[in-house]
Scaffold this motif. Structure first.
Motif, PDB file in Angstrom:
ATOM      1  N   VAL A 111       0.842  -1.200   0.000  1.00  0.00           N
ATOM      2  CA  VAL A 111       0.000   0.000   0.000  1.00  0.00           C
ATOM      3  C   VAL A 111       0.882   1.257   0.000  1.00  0.00           C
ATOM      4  N   LYS A 112       1.943   1.239   0.803  1.00  0.00           N
ATOM      5  CA  LYS A 112       2.867   2.373   0.855  1.00  0.00           C
ATOM      6  C   LYS A 112       3.445   2.661  -0.531  1.00  0.00           C
ATOM      7  N   GLN A 113       3.806   1.596  -1.252  1.00  0.00           N
ATOM      8  CA  GLN A 113       4.457   1.768  -2.548  1.00  0.00           C
ATOM      9  C   GLN A 113       3.541   2.338  -3.615  1.00  0.00           C
ATOM     10  N   VAL A 114       2.230   2.179  -3.456  1.00  0.00           N
ATOM     11  CA  VAL A 114       1.314   2.778  -4.429  1.00  0.00           C
ATOM     12  C   VAL A 114       0.696   4.068  -3.906  1.00  0.00           C
ATOM     13  N   GLY A 115       1.205   4.573  -2.773  1.00  0.00           N
ATOM     14  CA  GLY A 115       0.757   5.852  -2.241  1.00  0.00           C
ATOM     15  C   GLY A 115      -0.554   5.802  -1.482  1.00  0.00           C
ATOM     16  N   GLY A 116      -0.913   4.623  -0.967  1.00  0.00           N
ATOM     17  CA  GLY A 116      -2.156   4.481  -0.215  1.00  0.00           C
ATOM     18  C   GLY A 116      -1.997   4.845   1.247  1.00  0.00           C
TER      19      GLY A 116
END
Length: 158
Positions: free
Chosen positions: A134-139
């Motif tokens: 999630v962090k890597q897709v900006g969530g």
């Protein structure tokens, strides 16, 4: 959503992950990216219908677990990358963050139980993979943590 579509997702992911990992010594660094890439490619071929609900991320996880099992990689050692890549690929394809997280983590823990793996170890790694993906897709990583822990606990209870 029909069974043939889900079956195609599982088989597409399994084949792609299996091919990506064959002959690779460092599976950890390859796994998240290959699961993400194969998920995006597979989901593009299935159309708009499949990007709703928990079945899609669960199917991606199921296919990826089958793919790593075929090349002899341990579930505990691979589940973080599988969940991470699943979430990135699913969210990039239009699956909501909550569905991607819950579907991925729940399927990972259910698979651990079915395969006789250490459920606690798999759950911890799946939650880590969910938050990282999630962090890597900006969530929203705080919501991801909450949803992941809840899904892991629900799956472990069943």
């Amino acid at each position: 959503m029909g069974v043939p579509v889900i079956s195609n997702i599982v088989n597409g992911i399994k084949g792609g992950v299996n091919a990506a990992l064959k002959g690779t010594a460092d599976t950890g660094s390859v796994l998240a990216k290959s699961v993400k890439d194969v998920a995006v490619t597979t989901l593009k071929g299935t159309g708009e219908l499949v990007v709703k609900g928990l079945q899609v991320p669960a199917s991606i996880v199921s296919g990826a677990i089958s793919g790593v099992a075929d090349v002899g990689v341990s579930l505990v050692n691979s589940i973080k990358g599988i969940v991470n890549g699943t979430i990135q690929g699913a969210m990039d394809s239009g699956v909501s963050q909550k569905d991607a997280v819950q579907g991925s983590v729940k399927k990972a823990v259910e698979s651990a139980k079915d395969l006789g793996e250490d459920v606690a170890d798999v759950a911890v790694e799946a939650v880590k993979g969910a938050v990282n993906g999630v962090k890597q897709v900006g969530g929203d990583s705080v919501s991801a943590m909450k949803d992941a822990v809840g899904a892991a606990m629900d799956a472990a209870k069943d």
